[in-house]
Structure formats: C-alpha cells, structure tokens
Design a protein around this motif. Sequence first.
Motif, PDB file in Angstrom:
ATOM      1  N   VAL A 175      -6.037   7.540   2.367  1.00 25.61           N
ATOM      2  CA  VAL A 175      -7.438   7.290   1.989  1.00 25.61           C
ATOM      3  C   VAL A 175      -8.098   6.370   3.010  1.00 25.61           C
ATOM      4  CG1 VAL A 175      -8.943   6.233   0.264  1.00 25.61           C
ATOM      5  CG2 VAL A 175      -7.056   7.704  -0.473  1.00 25.61           C
ATOM      6  N   LEU A 176      -7.423   5.307   3.397  1.00 29.01           N
ATOM      7  CA  LEU A 176      -8.003   4.400   4.387  1.00 29.01           C
ATOM      8  C   LEU A 176      -8.183   5.070   5.740  1.00 29.01           C
ATOM      9  CD1 LEU A 176      -6.242   1.025   3.534  1.00 29.01           C
ATOM     10  CD2 LEU A 176      -8.575   1.755   2.992  1.00 29.01           C
ATOM     11  N   ALA A 177      -7.315   6.029   6.065  1.00 27.60           N
ATOM     12  CA  ALA A 177      -7.443   6.773   7.324  1.00 27.60           C
ATOM     13  C   ALA A 177      -8.729   7.610   7.333  1.00 27.60           C
ATOM     14  CB  ALA A 177      -6.228   7.657   7.549  1.00 27.60           C
ATOM     15  N   GLU A 178      -9.243   7.947   6.142  1.00 29.14           N
ATOM     16  CA  GLU A 178     -10.518   8.674   6.040  1.00 29.14           C
ATOM     17  C   GLU A 178     -11.702   7.756   6.351  1.00 29.14           C
ATOM     18  OE1 GLU A 178     -10.689  10.278   2.082  1.00 29.14           O
ATOM     19  OE2 GLU A 178      -8.782  11.350   2.318  1.00 29.14           O
ATOM     20  N   ARG A 179     -11.430   6.467   6.459  1.00 28.56           N
ATOM     21  CA  ARG A 179     -12.424   5.445   6.764  1.00 28.56           C
ATOM     22  C   ARG A 179     -13.611   5.479   5.789  1.00 28.56           C
ATOM     23  NH1 ARG A 179     -11.320   2.637  11.039  1.00 28.56           N
ATOM     24  NH2 ARG A 179     -13.428   2.017  11.515  1.00 28.56           N
ATOM     25  N   ILE A 190       0.842  -1.194   0.000  1.00 26.98           N
ATOM     26  CA  ILE A 190       0.000   0.000   0.000  1.00 26.98           C
ATOM     27  C   ILE A 190       0.880   1.248   0.000  1.00 26.98           C
ATOM     28  CG2 ILE A 190      -0.243   0.089   2.510  1.00 26.98           C
ATOM     29  CD1 ILE A 190      -3.210   0.984   1.949  1.00 26.98           C
ATOM     30  N   THR A 191       0.464   2.245  -0.771  1.00 26.31           N
ATOM     31  CA  THR A 191       1.225   3.493  -0.851  1.00 26.31           C
ATOM     32  C   THR A 191       0.835   4.406   0.305  1.00 26.31           C
ATOM     33  OG1 THR A 191      -0.468   4.578  -2.186  1.00 26.31           O
ATOM     34  CG2 THR A 191       1.263   3.362  -3.376  1.00 26.31           C
TER      35      THR A 191
END
Length: 68
Positions: free
Chosen positions: A10-14, A3-4
């Motif tokens: 982006v994933l932290a934005e859930r 993962i970049t």
Amino acid sequence: MQITARGKEVLAERPERVDMQLLSRFDDYLDYWARTNVTVRLEVVAQAMSASGARAGREGADLLPTPR
C-alpha cells in the motif's frame, strides 16, 4: 509493531494520505474496526453500570449517557 507485506504494498502505491477511506478497502481493517467498536460500546455500558450501581435486570442502553 511491524509493517506487514500488504502494508508495504500500500505504501509503495504512495497514497496521498492514510485515512478511513484508504483503510476501508481492507477486510482485515473493517473486521478489526467492527470488533473494536463493539468492545468500546461494551466497556461504556460496563462503566455506566458500575458508576450508577446498577442492579441486575436493568437494560444497558438506558445506562448510556444522553448526548448533549
């Protein structure tokens, strides 16, 4: 695969889901999709030409399967 940093952001934005709508926000993904889509179309034409024993000079588009 790895993962970049942008992917981690982006994933932290859930996000509720990772789908085309989410991915379409990213130019890198859109560029990848455009390249892949062209490659897939070229492969379909090449397979159709090979399967039909096409001669030089025929148009690739007329070798594509007709949608049912």
